[in-house]
Write a protein that holds these residues in place. Sequence first.
Motif, PDB file in Angstrom:
ATOM      1  N   ALA A   1      13.253 -22.971  25.238  1.00 53.25           N
ATOM      2  CA  ALA A   1      12.556 -24.072  24.567  1.00 53.25           C
ATOM      3  C   ALA A   1      12.788 -25.392  25.294  1.00 53.25           C
ATOM      4  O   ALA A   1      11.869 -26.214  25.418  1.00 53.25           O
ATOM      5  CB  ALA A   1      13.020 -24.174  23.115  1.00 53.25           C
TER       6      ALA A   1
ATOM      7  N   HIS B   1       9.968 -27.714  27.044  1.00 49.40           N
ATOM      8  CA  HIS B   1       9.833 -29.147  26.746  1.00 49.40           C
ATOM      9  C   HIS B   1       9.760 -29.951  28.042  1.00 49.40           C
ATOM     10  O   HIS B   1       8.914 -30.846  28.179  1.00 49.40           O
ATOM     11  CB  HIS B   1      11.024 -29.608  25.902  1.00 49.40           C
TER      12      HIS B   1
ATOM     13  N   GLU C   1      17.791 -14.465  29.966  1.00 38.98           N
ATOM     14  CA  GLU C   1      16.676 -15.397  29.877  1.00 38.98           C
ATOM     15  C   GLU C   1      16.132 -15.558  31.288  1.00 38.98           C
ATOM     16  O   GLU C   1      16.883 -15.856  32.218  1.00 38.98           O
ATOM     17  CB  GLU C   1      17.139 -16.757  29.335  1.00 38.98           C
TER      18      GLU C   1
ATOM     19  N   THR D   1      14.673 -36.089  26.938  1.00 36.19           N
ATOM     20  CA  THR D   1      15.230 -35.269  25.849  1.00 36.19           C
ATOM     21  C   THR D   1      15.721 -36.094  24.664  1.00 36.19           C
ATOM     22  O   THR D   1      16.019 -35.529  23.606  1.00 36.19           O
ATOM     23  CB  THR D   1      16.393 -34.396  26.366  1.00 36.19           C
TER      24      THR D   1
ATOM     25  N   ASN E   1      17.071 -33.588  16.293  1.00 36.52           N
ATOM     26  CA  ASN E   1      16.360 -32.525  15.571  1.00 36.52           C
ATOM     27  C   ASN E   1      16.718 -31.135  16.077  1.00 36.52           C
ATOM     28  O   ASN E   1      16.575 -30.151  15.345  1.00 36.52           O
ATOM     29  CB  ASN E   1      14.849 -32.737  15.682  1.00 36.52           C
ATOM     30  N   TRP E   2      17.168 -31.044  17.311  1.00 42.11           N
ATOM     31  CA  TRP E   2      17.492 -29.742  17.884  1.00 42.11           C
ATOM     32  C   TRP E   2      18.969 -29.381  17.732  1.00 42.11           C
ATOM     33  O   TRP E   2      19.409 -28.336  18.203  1.00 42.11           O
ATOM     34  CB  TRP E   2      17.118 -29.723  19.370  1.00 42.11           C
TER      35      TRP E   2
ATOM     36  N   LYS F   1      20.685 -28.231  15.341  1.00 38.88           N
ATOM     37  CA  LYS F   1      20.996 -27.026  14.571  1.00 38.88           C
ATOM     38  C   LYS F   1      20.585 -25.741  15.278  1.00 38.88           C
ATOM     39  O   LYS F   1      20.818 -24.649  14.758  1.00 38.88           O
ATOM     40  CB  LYS F   1      20.330 -27.107  13.199  1.00 38.88           C
ATOM     41  N   ARG F   2      19.991 -25.871  16.437  1.00 39.81           N
ATOM     42  CA  ARG F   2      19.646 -24.677  17.207  1.00 39.81           C
ATOM     43  C   ARG F   2      20.916 -24.071  17.810  1.00 39.81           C
ATOM     44  O   ARG F   2      21.979 -24.675  17.793  1.00 39.81           O
ATOM     45  CB  ARG F   2      18.643 -25.031  18.307  1.00 39.81           C
ATOM     46  N   THR F   3      20.785 -22.880  18.354  1.00 40.33           N
ATOM     47  CA  THR F   3      21.939 -22.195  18.940  1.00 40.33           C
ATOM     48  C   THR F   3      22.158 -22.671  20.368  1.00 40.33           C
ATOM     49  O   THR F   3      21.250 -22.619  21.203  1.00 40.33           O
ATOM     50  CB  THR F   3      21.717 -20.672  18.932  1.00 40.33           C
ATOM     51  N   TRP F   4      23.379 -23.141  20.635  1.00 45.19           N
ATOM     52  CA  TRP F   4      23.756 -23.615  21.965  1.00 45.19           C
ATOM     53  C   TRP F   4      25.058 -22.941  22.375  1.00 45.19           C
ATOM     54  O   TRP F   4      25.897 -22.636  21.526  1.00 45.19           O
ATOM     55  CB  TRP F   4      23.951 -25.133  21.966  1.00 45.19           C
TER      56      TRP F   4
ATOM     57  N   HIS G   1      23.321 -28.826  25.764  1.00 43.20           N
ATOM     58  CA  HIS G   1      23.619 -28.987  24.339  1.00 43.20           C
ATOM     59  C   HIS G   1      23.399 -30.442  23.945  1.00 43.20           C
ATOM     60  O   HIS G   1      23.524 -31.338  24.787  1.00 43.20           O
ATOM     61  CB  HIS G   1      25.063 -28.573  24.033  1.00 43.20           C
TER      62      HIS G   1
END
Length: 229
Positions: free
Chosen positions: A3, A7, A27, A65, A71-72, A74-77, A115
């Motif tokens: 993601a 971006h 990935e 960024t 907002n990002w 809470k995503r997995t890092w 992150h």
Amino acid sequence: MQALLAHLQAHGFDTAPRPAGLDADWERVTFLPGKIADIERDAEMQSAPALLSAAGWLRRYHDCTAPIAANWAKRTWQLPPREPLDVICHGDFAPYNIVLRDGKLAGVIDFETAHPGSRIWDLAYAIYRWAPLSSAIVAHELSRIERQIERARVFLEEYGLNSELRATAVDGIITRLEALVSFMETEASKGSAKYQRNIEEGHDRLYRQDIAYIQRHREQIVAGVSSLT
């Protein structure tokens, strides 16, 4: 990571790999042509064009960024977000993750440790690696503390960090390296083969030596990087 790369692609960053999907274990990203080199052994990587283009890229990346960082969170890092959430840190913006063409940055790789965090957090590690502020450097061109400080100053100036914040960046190197050693030891204790190997190879000892080196020269480094040309 996919993601984040998407971006960057959407915002015209052709110097970052494009996302190419996932398979069972990896990935996948596109290949960036150019030269990857060791800063201690390669004159182009040591050059002013490489240093300046790297600092300029990091500033553009951070600016790109900044709108998504909070907002990002809470995503997995791989690495935990670290307040304040100003930008998405690259996490390992070092010469060994740079692709050169014609002596300048033409690509950036290895976004695995990206992150959310602060500009200073990412800058601290960048100047540690690009100066490089280490007692272990053997290359004559980079081994003197005066030369290291000058390279750090040039990097921060090209990035556009105002002089009042540069002492914070220097102190941030120490905090960043301490956190890195702690993370490495924690992951090794959990059974991570990668970090167990890092410790066996002495990476933690090297970081501790560099922490002591930077602490010993702190006043000189702060004065040098804070001066304006």
